[in-house]
Write a protein that holds these residues in place. Structure first.
Motif, PDB file in Angstrom:
ATOM      1  N   VAL A   1       0.821  -1.217   0.000  1.00 20.96           N
ATOM      2  CA  VAL A   1       0.000   0.000   0.000  1.00 20.96           C
ATOM      3  C   VAL A   1       0.851   1.262   0.000  1.00 20.96           C
ATOM      4  N   PRO A   2       1.828   1.419   0.938  1.00 19.36           N
ATOM      5  CA  PRO A   2       2.644   2.639   0.877  1.00 19.36           C
ATOM      6  C   PRO A   2       3.436   2.791  -0.413  1.00 19.36           C
ATOM      7  N   LEU A   3       3.883   1.659  -0.982  1.00 26.42           N
ATOM      8  CA  LEU A   3       4.600   1.743  -2.251  1.00 26.42           C
ATOM      9  C   LEU A   3       3.680   2.215  -3.366  1.00 26.42           C
ATOM     10  N   ALA A   4       2.446   1.695  -3.356  1.00 27.19           N
ATOM     11  CA  ALA A   4       1.480   2.118  -4.372  1.00 27.19           C
ATOM     12  C   ALA A   4       1.145   3.597  -4.221  1.00 27.19           C
ATOM     13  N   ILE A   5       1.030   4.056  -2.961  1.00 30.95           N
ATOM     14  CA  ILE A   5       0.742   5.470  -2.722  1.00 30.95           C
ATOM     15  C   ILE A   5       1.925   6.328  -3.161  1.00 30.95           C
ATOM     16  N   LEU A   6       3.167   5.852  -2.861  1.00 33.35           N
ATOM     17  CA  LEU A   6       4.357   6.598  -3.282  1.00 33.35           C
ATOM     18  C   LEU A   6       4.414   6.723  -4.801  1.00 33.35           C
ATOM     19  N   ALA A   7       4.220   5.592  -5.484  1.00 31.92           N
ATOM     20  CA  ALA A   7       4.257   5.618  -6.946  1.00 31.92           C
ATOM     21  C   ALA A   7       3.167   6.525  -7.501  1.00 31.92           C
ATOM     22  N   GLY A   8       1.958   6.404  -6.927  1.00 36.48           N
ATOM     23  CA  GLY A   8       0.854   7.243  -7.388  1.00 36.48           C
ATOM     24  C   GLY A   8       1.085   8.708  -7.092  1.00 36.48           C
ATOM     25  N   ALA A   9       1.666   9.002  -5.907  1.00 40.15           N
ATOM     26  CA  ALA A   9       1.923  10.399  -5.547  1.00 40.15           C
ATOM     27  C   ALA A   9       2.884  11.051  -6.528  1.00 40.15           C
ATOM     28  N   ILE A  10       3.923  10.324  -6.927  1.00 44.34           N
ATOM     29  CA  ILE A  10       4.892  10.864  -7.882  1.00 44.34           C
ATOM     30  C   ILE A  10       4.242  11.093  -9.234  1.00 44.34           C
ATOM     31  N   ARG A  11       3.447  10.117  -9.691  1.00 41.95           N
ATOM     32  CA  ARG A  11       2.798  10.256 -10.998  1.00 41.95           C
ATOM     33  C   ARG A  11       1.755  11.365 -10.998  1.00 41.95           C
ATOM     34  N   VAL A  12       0.893  11.374  -9.986  1.00 39.48           N
ATOM     35  CA  VAL A  12      -0.226  12.321  -9.969  1.00 39.48           C
ATOM     36  C   VAL A  12       0.236  13.740  -9.657  1.00 39.48           C
ATOM     37  N   SER A  13       1.318  13.872  -8.886  1.00 38.93           N
ATOM     38  CA  SER A  13       1.737  15.210  -8.429  1.00 38.93           C
ATOM     39  C   SER A  13       2.415  16.039  -9.505  1.00 38.93           C
ATOM     40  N   THR A  14       2.971  15.406 -10.536  1.00 36.10           N
ATOM     41  CA  THR A  14       3.782  16.153 -11.503  1.00 36.10           C
ATOM     42  C   THR A  14       3.023  17.292 -12.184  1.00 36.10           C
ATOM     43  N   PRO A  15       1.799  17.079 -12.690  1.00 33.36           N
ATOM     44  CA  PRO A  15       1.072  18.236 -13.248  1.00 33.36           C
ATOM     45  C   PRO A  15       0.820  19.317 -12.209  1.00 33.36           C
ATOM     46  N   PHE A  16       0.504  18.921 -10.963  1.00 34.00           N
ATOM     47  CA  PHE A  16       0.296  19.903  -9.902  1.00 34.00           C
ATOM     48  C   PHE A  16       1.551  20.740  -9.682  1.00 34.00           C
ATOM     49  N   ILE A  17       2.716  20.097  -9.751  1.00 37.72           N
ATOM     50  CA  ILE A  17       3.971  20.812  -9.519  1.00 37.72           C
ATOM     51  C   ILE A  17       4.138  21.936 -10.531  1.00 37.72           C
ATOM     52  N   PHE A  18       3.987  21.615 -11.807  1.00 38.44           N
ATOM     53  CA  PHE A  18       4.229  22.627 -12.837  1.00 38.44           C
ATOM     54  C   PHE A  18       3.145  23.705 -12.862  1.00 38.44           C
ATOM     55  N   VAL A  19       1.901  23.303 -12.692  1.00 40.44           N
ATOM     56  CA  VAL A  19       0.831  24.306 -12.696  1.00 40.44           C
ATOM     57  C   VAL A  19       0.961  25.225 -11.483  1.00 40.44           C
ATOM     58  N   SER A  20       1.254  24.670 -10.319  1.00 42.55           N
ATOM     59  CA  SER A  20       1.357  25.500  -9.117  1.00 42.55           C
ATOM     60  C   SER A  20       2.581  26.419  -9.163  1.00 42.55           C
ATOM     61  N   LEU A  21       3.696  25.927  -9.700  1.00 41.75           N
ATOM     62  CA  LEU A  21       4.871  26.794  -9.822  1.00 41.75           C
ATOM     63  C   LEU A  21       4.598  27.920 -10.817  1.00 41.75           C
TER      64      LEU A  21
END
Length: 308
Positions: free
Chosen positions: A11-31
């Motif tokens: 579960v934590p590995l799946a959340i880590l992998a998902g967090a990295i994948r899902v967060s990338t658009p948020f990173i660029f849009v928020s910056l």
């Protein structure tokens, strides 16, 4: 070694992998929105910029065979959208929030119209770096298979954090964002700075769109975004206009978005879909916590529409 050896770490590995994948658009849009808002302007049109950037990147990648040319084309389209927004908003009595909403609808409509012929073709994907090469476990390898844009986003957050406090451009941006009159007294043209900041912000937001269509989920369709552009505005407020805070908050949003798939991956068959709403619930909670009728937001640029 069998994948079942991962045990409760699944579960934590799946959340880590998902967090990295899902967060990338948020990173660029928020910056991108941080740069725009630091200049004293808010751009609610980034959802349209994100989707149009996704369509542009996918279309150019299909026609050219190069995913990176697609990213560059997306950046150009995002800068154009931002420049148009900035140019319109420089005129007296023009509300930047209303213009942002109009630009969002324009970007969404134009992307859907121009992108119809690119729903079926397959475009080349952006590369990823296999940081999990040392492990024989497939879940570990998948969790540590990190796209290059995520790494670039992390580096960009550090660069912007340093630039805001240590460069002439960063100082100009902060002065314009805090006081239009003070900027003019220093010989700075606030309209020009805000136009450029909005264009740069739009360009970064479009990179987030390119990531969506060229890596995860890696296809173009009219439902490719789930409101990341709008949620990024809340993320910027939550991060108090700090680029590093935006990166951390994006990871938090990404982790929230990965809860549902993570539970599903370990065999939870009932109720997991409720966790798909976690990012939206988190956005509402953040907006409620950061709202106050009696005080301004700490760290907010003084000329920003939110503080008036």
């Amino acid at each position: 070694m069998d994948d079942t050896a991962i045990g409760l770490w699944g579960v934590p590995l799946a959340i880590l992998a998902g967090a990295i994948r899902v967060s990338t658009p948020f990173i660029f849009v928020s910056l991108g929105e941080t740069i725009t808002e630091r200049s004293g302007r808010i751009n609610l049109g980034l959802e349209g910029t994100l989707v149009f950037g996704a369509m542009t990147a996918y279309a150019v990648a299909v026609m050219s065979g190069s995913a990176w040319l697609g990213v560059l084309a997306a950046m150009a389209s995002g800068a154009t959208f931002g420049a148009v927004h900035g140019w319109i908003c420089k005129w007296p009595k023009v509300n930047d929030i209303a213009i942002g909403i109009a630009m969002m609808q324009f970007g969404l409509g134009l992307a859907f119209f121009l992108g119809k012929s690119f729903i079926q073709p397959v475009a080349p994907h952006l590369p990823a770096i296999p940081f999990g090469f040392w492990s024989s476990l497939q879940p570990v390898q998948a969790a540590l298979n990190i796209n290059i844009l995520f790494i670039l986003g992390a580096v960009l957050a550090l660069v912007l954090w340093w630039a805001f406090g240590n460069t002439r451009i960063g100082l100009m941006l902060r002065v314009v964002g805090d006081s239009t009159d003070a900027a003019r007294a220093m010989g700075i043209n606030p309209d020009r700075v805000r136009l450029l900041a909005t264009a740069v912000g739009g360009s970064l937001a479009a990179i987030g769109g390119a990531y969506l269509s060229l890596y995860y989920p890696g296809s173009w369709n009219e439902r490719i975004s789930s409101g990341q552009g709008l949620m990024a505005v809340a993320l910027v407020i939550f991060a108090r206009w700090n680029p590093i805070g935006c990166f951390v908050a994006a990871i938090l949003f990404g982790g929230a978005g990965a809860l549902g798939p993570a539970l599903q991956s370990v065999g939870v068959t009932q109720g997991y879909y409720l966790f798909y709403a976690a990012p939206y619930v988190l956005t509402l909670v953040i907006m409620i916590i950061t709202s106050s009728p009696t005080r301004t937001l700490s760290g907010a640029p003084g000329a920003l529409s939110l503080t008036k």
